[in-house]
Write an enzyme that holds these catalytic residues in place. Structure first.
Site, PDB file in Angstrom:
ATOM      1  N   HIS A   1       1.039  -0.998   0.401  1.00  0.00           N
ATOM      2  CA  HIS A   1       0.239   0.235  -0.289  1.00  0.00           C
ATOM      3  C   HIS A   1       0.578   1.418  -0.046  1.00  0.00           C
ATOM      4  CE1 HIS A   1      -1.991   3.301   2.264  1.00  0.00           C
ATOM      5  NE2 HIS A   1      -2.916   3.069   1.532  1.00  0.00           N
TER       6      HIS A   1
ATOM      7  N   GLU B   1       2.080   1.817  -3.066  1.00  0.00           N
ATOM      8  CA  GLU B   1       0.701   2.055  -3.852  1.00  0.00           C
ATOM      9  C   GLU B   1       0.439   3.614  -4.113  1.00  0.00           C
ATOM     10  OE1 GLU B   1      -3.358   3.907  -3.339  1.00  0.00           O
ATOM     11  OE2 GLU B   1      -3.289   1.688  -2.818  1.00  0.00           O
ATOM     12  N   HIS B   2       0.824   4.580  -2.730  1.00  0.00           N
ATOM     13  CA  HIS B   2       1.264   5.787  -2.845  1.00  0.00           C
ATOM     14  C   HIS B   2       1.902   6.445  -3.489  1.00  0.00           C
ATOM     15  CE1 HIS B   2      -1.119   7.337   1.123  1.00  0.00           C
ATOM     16  NE2 HIS B   2      -1.594   6.336   0.935  1.00  0.00           N
TER      17      HIS B   2
ATOM     18  N   GLU C   1      -3.436   7.743   7.802  1.00  0.00           N
ATOM     19  CA  GLU C   1      -4.041   7.547   6.968  1.00  0.00           C
ATOM     20  C   GLU C   1      -4.992   5.919   7.949  1.00  0.00           C
ATOM     21  OE1 GLU C   1      -3.563   5.699   3.284  1.00  0.00           O
ATOM     22  OE2 GLU C   1      -5.839   4.789   2.687  1.00  0.00           O
TER      23      GLU C   1
END
Lengths: 455, 447
Positions: free
Chosen positions: A71, A74-75, A151
């Site tokens: 993840h 992905e950022h 997040e």
């Protein structure tokens, strides 16, 4: 935890004939020499197109100590490349009038843009560029990892029910990688380094580990050429061996408790359940999907009807089972008690609904209703380009194909009341059960002693 | 070639520098009873979408009975004609129809999605009409739903984001109807008579607008609209309107909560649906905090400092001034630093406005992407029902890109200076105490 794949199966076949789309040859599929799979679905209703790139890598491919890296990468994919400055990707898509984003799951990582159809070549080029030329600095990483921690605080740490689900997964699985949260443990994020993300990128972001899915107002022949021109020069990579990690047999019920600021208690119960591997023989999967729909497929289904509205034991309750994916599956029921009731009452009430089906089966009317809803749902899904692209891509990313739908339809249509009763008998013993409970703590009790003044 | 495609005509307007613009053919008429109808035909998919909007939002809750509008909407499909809630749910499922909608400040919406084949459509519309026209509001269901609503409320009051949002609403609107929030007392005070009366006075022909999108002929759309309007209450409560919104004094509110993140909301009453400053404020806001990954707030707060996952600003246009809001969440120990960045970014934007380059980017995004906002029946329904409910010009969608193309930096700057006023700005910070305590080396009491 949705009926997405159930509806998908049934629907396509049953809907042929009532839809004016050229379903016969559409979608179109090809594979480049370097292994990149390309699937194009022409939908000519409006001058709009969705471009997606699906990588067959998700949080389940991480190793302990580096949870969350899929993840985090992905950022970072929105930072610069050797050819474009940081932020340029978003800027260019926005200038086209488009929107873009990405998401990471346990099984895959996907990137998408929706743009006017005449700009499809531009976004294909941008995706190709960042498949092989991503370049971010240590400084950019150190900012972005803080964004990811925020997040996690937003989605999980300050959301008691998310914490319960996280603990449910960590309890239900001891060996299988689904036990790790997609966003990663905070303790792992604290020690993650830029090179962890770079290594992840180098290892997994290759044409032979990706699927391009394009749905919209385009000509598939042209798109194939554009994808070939943008991605065709990339070399395939040798991907690491991926061992199938099989969760060892469970020998009795497991429990987890989360204490967090909340008002209502909450309980989630999960049983180990099969994952679709053999489309033809794994009939239990289809029967369990129908069972989940009979329990909670619509407002009049058994759980909302009996547990929430009838006996009023719960203020909210539900059931969910998917049955498709790269890893293990769970059949989950959950709920929150009404005033004067307890999580024990909710558990008993949910178990009683399953027991009733075990003993008395389901009616033909219930079966018909599940199928009718599924048929309509599949047609409704064609209203959204994004929805169609996500269906195609998610199947491809877990090693299945949109072409498997025909068989899945047949199998689903063949599910009988006896089969539903049979899976209700076989899959819900407490030998394979994990239960996670939220015990509310009042806000006052958790308040630190420091006084909170005006800022 | 489908109809939807043909109505999305692409026109080149070289002299204006407009690359493309989308137009939608909205057919409009009034039923014999006086309900407004807005219809877009599209036979690309065998689907029909209907939405009826009533001036029956939460702004019409009587004093002390906040939640009446939302309970009334929620109870519509829990008993109607001779059907109970289970029969309604089963019948919808049997034909694969979906009922939707909800309640905002201004309007209550009831929507239906159904297959457009004769059999499904006829059955679905008949059921939809029964729900709209002849709800029975069973007493036992009301009691149950009130208690579920109270449970939801109590649970939500433990969540810092919800607390912040309620305090924000109360602080910017005060005693205006937009400022009322539901409480246990206001929910408990609602009786069945209240619900019946609210339905009779607010779900009326005169307060209704009907949007129809999809695979039906004009003649069939007319029949459907007529059948909806024919059975609605005729009661006239036209006097029940929403008063203009006064501006609040600047205020700062700090609410303790043991969460890791502080939830920050900053803002004031913003614009109406037909506000003369609509375009400069909405397009200017794209540059400030509306433009996803490319906005100034995103760059300053997230990209450059890693302070937050989500940071945004928006204008929500309503019948009367809806909120202008800036929002973010950040760990408690750095909320002061984050507020400074937001404050500086906002002040600079009000003072200097966007750069020419930024405004050009906002224009490009809005104009080039206009067709994408209308590429499905679902999206179209959203716009058409909004145009109908607020009685905006029928060519509103066509005019939108033209208005945006004509905007100047000076107009945006001028509008922000006049309308986004620090003297009336409210700032709410809820929670983050868990992180503050952690950063200060104190043990958290809950461990």
């Amino acid at each position: 935890m949705t009926l997405r794949h159930l509806s998908k199966g049934l629907l396509l076949a049953l809907s042929i004939g009532c839809i004016s789309l050229p379903v016969s040859a559409n979608p179109f599929e090809t594979t480049l020499d370097n292994g990149l799979k390309v699937i194009v679905k022409e939908d000519r209703r409006a001058p709009s197109v969705v471009n997606m790139v699906w990588y067959r890598v998700g949080s389940m491919d991480e190793i302990d100590g580096a949870s969350g890296v899929a993840h985090v990468l992905e950022h970072l994919m929105f930072k610069g490349t050797e050819n474009f400055a940081s932020g340029e990707f978003n800027k260019r898509v926005a200038a086209m009038g488009g929107r873009d984003n990405a998401f990471t799951s346990r099984d895959y990582t996907a990137y998408f843009q929706q743009v006017p159809s005449e700009r499809i070549g531009d976004v294909i080029g941008l995706e190709a560029d960042r498949m092989r030329h991503l370049s971010f600095s240590d400084d950019e990483f150190s900012k972005e990892i803080e964004v990811v921690k925020e997040e996690r605080r937003l989605r999980t740490d300050d959301k008691p029910r998310s914490l319960v689900f996280e603990q449910l997964m960590a309890t239900a699985f001891v060996a299988h990688p689904y036990r790790r949260p997609i966003i990663g443990w905070m303790t792992d994020l604290e020690q993650m380094r830029a090179d962890d993300a770079r290594a992840w990128y180098r290892t997994w972001y290759a044409p032979n580990n990706a699927v391009v899915v394009i749905v919209g107002d385009v000509d598939h022949e042209n798109v194939f050429k554009q994808v070939q021109a943008a991605f065709g020069g990339f070399q395939p990579e040798t991907l690491p061996e991926r061992r199938a990690i099989i969760e060892p047999e469970q020998k009795g019920p497991r429990n987890a408790v989360v204490r967090a600021p909340a008002e209502l208690p909450y309980v989630a119960m999960a049983w180990r359940a099969p994952t679709l591997k053999d489309l033809d023989k794994d009939t239990d999967v289809y029967a369990l999907q129908v069972l989940a729909a009979v329990l909670d497929g619509h407002d009049g289904a058994r759980i909302p009807r009996n547990v929430v509205r009838g006996s009023q034991v719960a203020v909210s309750a539900g059931a969910g089972y998917d049955g498709t994916g790269r890893g293990e599956s769970l059949f989950i029921v959950d709920g929150s008690p009404s005033r004067g009731k307890t999580v024990d009452d909710v558990q008993k009430s949910l178990l009683a609904e399953i027991a009733k089906i075990r003993e008395e089966g389901v009616s033909e009317a219930e079966l018909r209703r599940v199928k009718a809803q599924a048929i309509a749902g599949q047609i409704y899904e064609k209203d959204s380009l994004m929805g169609q692209a996500t269906e195609i891509g998610s199947l491809a990313a877990i090693g299945m194909s949109w072409q498997d739908e025909d068989l899945m339809i047949e199998k689903l249509r063949a599910v009988t009341a006896d089969q539903v009763q049979d899976v209700a008998r076989r899959y819900f013993s407490d030998e394979t059960l994990s239960v996670a409970v939220l015990e509310p703590v009042s806000i006052e009790a958790t308040a630190p002693t420091a006084s909170a003044g005006h800022h | 070639m489908s109809l939807l495609r043909t109505v999305l005509v692409v026109v080149l307007c070289g002299w204006l520098g407009l690359p493309a613009q989308a137009a939608v053919d909205i057919q409009h008429w009034t039923t014999s009873q006086g309900a407004r109808v807005y219809f877009v035909a599209s036979d690309a998919l065998p689907i029909l979408d209907l939405q009826v909007d009533f001036a029956a939002g939460s702004a019409f809750d009587p004093a002390g009975k906040s939640s009446l509008a939302s309970l009334t909407r929620r109870l519509l499909d829990t008993g109607a004609g001779d059907l109970d809630e289970n029969a309604i749910a089963d019948r919808l499922a049997d034909i694969g129809a979906q009922l939707g909608g909800g309640v905002g400040e201004d309007r209550a919406s009831v929507s239906l999605r159904t297959l457009s084949g004769d059999e499904e459509r006829t059955a679905a519309v008949a059921l939809f009409n029964t729900i709209l026209q002849r709800p029975t509001f069973p007493e036992a269901v009301l009691v149950r739903e009130k208690s579920r609503e109270v449970a939801d409320l109590q649970e939500s009051l433990t969540q810092p984001g919800v607390i912040a949002s309620r305090r924000f609403t109360e602080s910017i609107y005060g005693s205006h109807p937009y400022g009322a929030v539901a409480t246990q007392a206001s929910i408990s005070a609602i009786s069945r008579d209240d619900v019946v009366r609210f339905h009779r006075n607010h779900y009326t022909v005169g307060r209704a607008s009907i949007a129809i999108i999809g695979d039906v002929s004009r003649a069939e759309a007319e029949r459907i609209a007529e059948s909806i309007a024919a059975g609605l209450p005729q009661g006239d409560d036209g006097a029940d309107t929403i008063p203009p919104v006064p501006l609040p004094d600047a205020a700062r509110v700090r609410v303790p909560h043991p969460s890791a993140q502080a939830h920050v909301l900053i803002g004031m009453p913003g614009i109406t649906r037909e506000d003369p400053d609509y375009y400069p404020l909405v397009i200017g806001n794209y540059v400030l905090g509306g433009g996803g990954f490319v906005s100034r707030l995103m760059k300053e707060v997230r990209e450059q400092r890693g302070f937050a996952y989500s940071v945004y600003s928006y204008f929500s246009p309503q019948k009367e001034a809806g909120p202008f809001q800036i929002g973010l969440q950040t760990k408690g120990s750095q909320v002061g630093a984050a507020l400074e960045v937001v404050d500086h970014t906002l002040r600079e934007f009000i003072e200097k406005g966007p750069t020419e380059e930024e405004l050009a980017a906002a224009r490009d995004y809005t104009i080039n992407g206009f067709g994408l906002r209308l590429d499905s029946n679902r999206k179209m329904l959203g716009y058409v029902s909004m145009i109908g409910f607020y009685e905006l010009p029928l060519d509103w969608l066509e005019q939108y890109p033209k208005k945006v193309a004509a905007l100047t930096v000076a107009e945006v700057q001028d509008a922000f200076r006049r309308r986004v006023l620090p003297a009336h700005m409210v700032s709410i910070v809820v929670g983050g105490d868990g992180d503050t305590a952690h950063a200060a080396g104190q043990p958290a009491a809950s461990q």
